[in-house]
Design a protein around this motif. Sequence first.
Motif, mmCIF file in Angstrom:
data_model
loop_
_atom_site.group_PDB
_atom_site.id
_atom_site.type_symbol
_atom_site.label_atom_id
_atom_site.label_comp_id
_atom_site.label_asym_id
_atom_site.label_seq_id
_atom_site.Cartn_x
_atom_site.Cartn_y
_atom_site.Cartn_z
ATOM 1 N N MET A 1 0.840 -1.187 0.000
ATOM 2 C CA MET A 1 0.000 0.000 0.000
ATOM 3 C C MET A 1 0.878 1.240 0.000
ATOM 4 O O MET A 1 2.040 1.206 0.412
ATOM 5 C CB MET A 1 -0.913 0.019 1.230
ATOM 6 N N ALA B 1 0.655 -3.879 3.693
ATOM 7 C CA ALA B 1 -0.646 -3.396 4.162
ATOM 8 C C ALA B 1 -0.888 -3.690 5.635
ATOM 9 O O ALA B 1 -1.832 -3.170 6.233
ATOM 10 C CB ALA B 1 -1.766 -4.001 3.320
ATOM 11 N N ASN C 1 -8.057 2.333 2.536
ATOM 12 C CA ASN C 1 -6.786 1.861 1.984
ATOM 13 C C ASN C 1 -5.620 2.767 2.338
ATOM 14 O O ASN C 1 -4.509 2.587 1.833
ATOM 15 C CB ASN C 1 -6.895 1.697 0.461
#
Length: 348
Positions: free
Chosen positions: A11, A22, A280
């Motif tokens: 990410m 992530a 996210n």
Amino acid sequence: MAAAPMVVPRMKLGSQGLEVSAQGLGCMGMTAYYGPPKPEPDMIALIHHAVATGVTLLDTADSYGPHTNELLLGKALLQEDGLREKVELATKFGVTSAYGKPDFRGEPAYVRAACEGSLKRLGVDCIDLYYQHRIDTRVPIEVTVGELKKLVEEGKIKYVGLSEASASTIRRAHAVHPITAVQLEWSLWSRDVEEDIIPTCRELGIGIVAYSPLGRGFFSSGAKLIDSLSEQDVRKNMPRFQPENLDKNVQVFERVNEMARRKGCTPSQLALAWVHHQGNDVCPIPGTTKIANFNQNIRALSVKLTPDDISELESYAAADNVQGDRHFHIAYTWKNSETPPLSSWKDE
């Protein structure tokens, strides 16, 4: 049949170019605060396992020990060729102790000396993400971040972060040098950051790193956690784990546990999945000292929640269902992180 290996996605953390796994690994409990230091070979094996699995954001601080956690990571990096290039090292400065009480420092000379110390202990020539661990309310944030900006320009750190900073402190800091990430306590039962801090980070393009996403382990085993803690574990003194609060908080865990059974996962995976579903731009950094628990945490990435699931979970852990402050040093968190105006600073 063995489960297929979990692929940990990457990410973008913040908008300055940093990319991380992530999910990260909080390393604090390996050497500090959560009981006695754990066996060094086991912790190095855990770190190596995490990186091999795809978890590359390793989180530490100079105050963990103090210093022992950074030294541990330095040894782990040294023992495996090429490991440094595979990881994103995050460490922190600014938490010291004065007369047995926490003290926080952000003056330029201290910032520089702390950075040099961390570089040496970690055995690296550059720190990927360098946080101010807690805000020094005696020093204008512009002064502290100004020194961090110099360290970026000198190549000693790549990205700047803040931890437990208020929205106004974040704005002032970001105006001096881009803040890549803000680390804060965010979990199913610690949601006070959602009102002001999370929106501010998103407005400014700052990544969010959630520490204690499992409620300091509470969502792993509920009240059983308390029975397993050593006398040296700081959680023994945390408000939510005190008898007068625990009875009601256990009811929150039981409801989460019931939903986890329906979803076919563990309560800790469900609580961690809730954090992942917040956006996210959010990277949780659960800590552990056991490879089995690490593997379980990683599988939270595959738990899918519907909007109805999320609403149901949040109703279980609504503020009026959770008893006690999230931290026994609540006075030293973002709620009290305002610093003087820059015009008041006299560089001595």
